[in-house]
Write an enzyme that holds these catalytic residues in place. Structure first.
Site, PDB file in Angstrom:
ATOM      1  N   GLY A 126      27.888 -66.447  25.439  1.00 54.62           N
ATOM      2  CA  GLY A 126      29.317 -66.535  25.747  1.00 54.62           C
ATOM      3  C   GLY A 126      29.993 -65.196  25.575  1.00 54.62           C
ATOM      4  O   GLY A 126      29.317 -64.161  25.500  1.00 54.62           O
ATOM      5  N   GLU A 182      24.621 -69.666  53.602  1.00 51.24           N
ATOM      6  CA  GLU A 182      23.596 -69.941  52.589  1.00 51.24           C
ATOM      7  C   GLU A 182      22.322 -69.132  52.867  1.00 51.24           C
ATOM      8  O   GLU A 182      21.705 -68.587  51.947  1.00 51.24           O
ATOM      9  CB  GLU A 182      23.316 -71.455  52.555  1.00 51.24           C
ATOM     10  CG  GLU A 182      22.203 -71.910  51.634  1.00 51.24           C
ATOM     11  CD  GLU A 182      22.397 -71.550  50.170  1.00 51.24           C
ATOM     12  OE1 GLU A 182      23.472 -71.085  49.787  1.00 51.24           O
ATOM     13  OE2 GLU A 182      21.420 -71.694  49.412  1.00 51.24           O
ATOM     14  N   HIS A 200      34.360 -60.476  66.821  1.00 54.59           N
ATOM     15  CA  HIS A 200      35.553 -59.909  66.191  1.00 54.59           C
ATOM     16  C   HIS A 200      35.203 -58.859  65.149  1.00 54.59           C
ATOM     17  O   HIS A 200      36.001 -58.593  64.259  1.00 54.59           O
ATOM     18  CB  HIS A 200      36.392 -61.040  65.593  1.00 54.59           C
ATOM     19  CG  HIS A 200      36.826 -62.037  66.621  1.00 54.59           C
ATOM     20  ND1 HIS A 200      37.872 -61.809  67.473  1.00 54.59           N
ATOM     21  CD2 HIS A 200      36.292 -63.245  66.968  1.00 54.59           C
ATOM     22  CE1 HIS A 200      37.999 -62.850  68.297  1.00 54.59           C
ATOM     23  NE2 HIS A 200      37.047 -63.728  68.002  1.00 54.59           N
TER      24      HIS A 200
END
Ligand code: F6R
Length: 612
Positions: free
Chosen positions: A100, A485, A508
């Site tokens: 953490g 993905e 584009h």
């Protein structure tokens, strides 16, 4: 991120800790370390993988029946021997492992420095162990009380285990926003970030909740208190996890094993939930809240990475089949803006690990705003599973390869079952189409099996494009998320820069990149837009791009112009992502392997992202 494991009992701790660290290595692999207590404390730590630590400790005395171990994904301080955990207090009495981030560690460090503490590492963790030591020695109190008082000064996320050299008969563990599970064996405890290090010794576990501190004694006693000093009852649960699920078996890598498992895992996700011949589909979590779902004005999906891609497919599924408006949000963005979430909204959190910090935080925000929160997770007993009002497990089994594969297809399977159920209940799909979709879904596992037989062909294509520096993935409709993905899979394990785009968006901007060195993977499996995507391929070929096309079985037009084609078995269009993703997973796997990359543990990544 970061894996922690601790042992107290009658056995030698070191082999148990090392085996546990190897199982937890998917959570981080920058450095690893153990501390063992046997009269005095011995700490071994090393930059790199657990195997480096084993080599380092091989000639040393590693005896002791109590110890703690850690495998690190660096946050504060570069990956090196000194910053590796465990960290030791200034007087050498306490050792601590931590998963953490202590957000206010700078302020605490400053005041400890002013009081004469000296630090060896750059980590936030060393600050915490010094703080606990100071509180313990100034007040002459038991370790657990010192831990409790210290944690009341801490802002951030943590799962910690602390060992006291003066008390070889107990370990103290605590958690807030980072997972911790306590395995209760016969005369022993194994504490870890997830259940994988425990299964060899016990199936009886207690999941520690946020703001709880546990004390485990060598005599078998377990006591849990909150950081507010309130004694807690604890529920012992039985985990359903087999050792074989945690091993590679005959496969060279976990990723390959998990790709091949998909014909089974997709079936597991449907088991007991769908029967096409009897014409029913039932997802327990939805049935329990069916009113809520059928009347939903809006569904918001919060997720990260690959799970976010599954969420994007769900947007197409729910909107087309059930006519419910859907927004798909990156959890990390949702949590920090001021989103409009209303009481009759449903917020779905999608997460393999069930521990992703941003997804968890987004969910808590939605809960505060009064929305119904629904979790779709893989890891049983994970934090998201425990905070949601309702939810469903995807039952993919442990996913150990850092790149997500089988969890993704199980997520999409579950979301498809949800969309079909809601479409039927809301009367937004005709009965005949409903039955067609059920049959389509039920036949997916067999079609995956068939697709996997194309492995050699995919390996050959991989060998042709493996030296590229860039790649473009294009798809439309249900297969636009598959383009994203596919690109993510390639970049994360082979380090080739890859981008996924909606096929029509190519004009584009990205078309400027196309030349003879640019492989373009086109997912052309949507029959509804076959002609349009055919034109997109023509545009790529006109600029000498190398086209790898994923096409429906028997497709002749695209096969004539593409450099390579991979055919997927025929299925209903909303279900095509479940098939079109498989060759892309294999393609990335083979390319990464041919480039000499560590497929299961790609650089800089970790599987369970428990920090922001
Ligand atoms: C990519 C990958 C990551 C995860 C993401 C979310 O292959 O594995 O992008 O999908 O970190 O993780 P979960 O699903 O555990 O919330």
């Amino acid at each position: 991120m970061c894996g922690i494991v601790a042992y107290i009992g009658e056995k030698q701790a070191y082999p148990i800790l090392i085996k546990g660290l190897q199982r937890l290595e998917y959570r981080g692999y920058d450095s690893a370390g153990v501390a063992l207590l046997n009269g005095s404390v011995k700490v071994f730590k090393k930059k790199g993988k657990v195997s480096e630590l084993v080599y380092h400790a091989s000639q040393q005395d590693t005896t002791g029946t109590i110890g703690i171990g850690h495998t690190r994904w660096a946050t504060h301080g570069k990956p090196d021997d000194i910053n590796a955990h465990p960290h030791t207090s200034g007087n050498g009495r306490l050792t601590l492992i931590h998963n953490g981030i202590i957000e206010n560690y700078n302020a605490i460090k400053e005041s400890l420095l002013n009081r004469g503490h000296e630090f060896r590492s750059q980590t936030d963790t060393e600050v915490l162990v010094h703080l606990i030591e100071e509180i313990q020695s100034q007040n002459n109190i038991p370790l657990e009380e010192a831990v409790r008082l210290a944690l009341n000064q801490v802002i951030g996320a943590y799962a910690i285990v602390v060992m006291d050299a003066n008390d070889p008969d107990k370990l103290v563990a605590a958690r807030k926003s980072s997972p911790l599970v306590i395995g209760i064996g016969k005369g022993e405890f194994v504490i870890a970030s997830d259940a994988s290090p425990l299964v060899d010794y016990t199936k009886q576990v207690v999941y520690l909740n946020d703001n709880e501190i546990a004390v485990v004694h060598r005599n078998g006693e377990l006591q849990i208190k909150t950081t507010n000093n309130e004694l807690q009852d604890h529920k012992v649960q039985e985990i359903n996890l087999q050792i074989e699920q945690l091993e590679k078996g005959d496969y060279e890598h976990f990723m390959l094993k998990e790709i091949y498992e998909q014909s089974k895992t997709i079936g597991d996700c449907m088991r007991g939930r769908l029967n096409a011949s009897e014409g029913w589909v039932r997802v327990g979590g939805i049935e329990d809240s069916i009113e809520h779902f059928t009347n939903a004005k809006r569904i918001i999906i919060a997720a990260c990475g690959t799970s976010w891609h599954a969420g994007l497919i769900a947007e197409y599924l729910f909107e087309e089949l059930a006519r419910i408006p859907v927004e798909v949000e990156y959890a990390s963005e949702l949590r920090y803006r001021n989103p409009i979430i209303k009481e009759n909204d449903i917020v779905i959190a999608l997460s393999q690990s069930g521990e992703t910090a941003d997804t968890l935080a987004a969910l808590e925000l939605a809960k505060d705003k009064g929305a119904m929160i629904y979790g779709i997770v893989n890891v049983v007993g994970s934090s998201i599973a425990r905070v949601t009002d309702a939810g469903s497990y995807i039952h993919a089994g442990p996913e150990i390869g850092v790149a997500s594969t089988k969890a993704f297809t199980s997520q999409v399977t579950l979301l498809a079952m949800m969309a079909i159920t809601l479409g039927y209940r809301r009367g937004t799909i005709p009965k005949s189409y409903y039955h067609q979709l059920l049959e389509g879904l039920e036949s997916i596992p067999a079609k995956v099996e068939k697709l996997l037989k194309l492995n050699d062909k995919i390996k050959y294509i991989a060998s042709e494009i493996k030296d590229s520096s860039n790649a473009l993935y294009l798809g439309r409709g249900y297969n636009f998320p598959i383009a994203l993905e596919g690109a993510l899979k390639l970049k994360e394990i082979s380090y080739i820069h890859a981008e996924g785009y909606p096929a029509a968006e190519m004009k584009h901007g990205p078309i400027a990149l196309i030349d003879e060195d640019m492989p373009v993977v086109v997912i052309a499996t949507n029959k509804s837009s076959y002609e349009k995507i055919y034109s997109n391929i023509q545009e790529v070929k006109a600029r000498k791009g190398v086209v790898i096309a994923i096409v429906p079985e028997g497709s002749t037009e695209i096969s004539k112009i593409a450099d390579y084609t991979i055919e997927i078995p025929d299925t209903e269009e909303p279900l095509t992502p479940l098939l079109s993703v498989i060759p892309l997973q294999l393609l990335s796997y083979h390319i990464a392997l041919m480039r000499g990359c560590n497929v299961d543990q790609p650089r800089n990544l970790a599987k369970s992202v428990t920090v922001e």
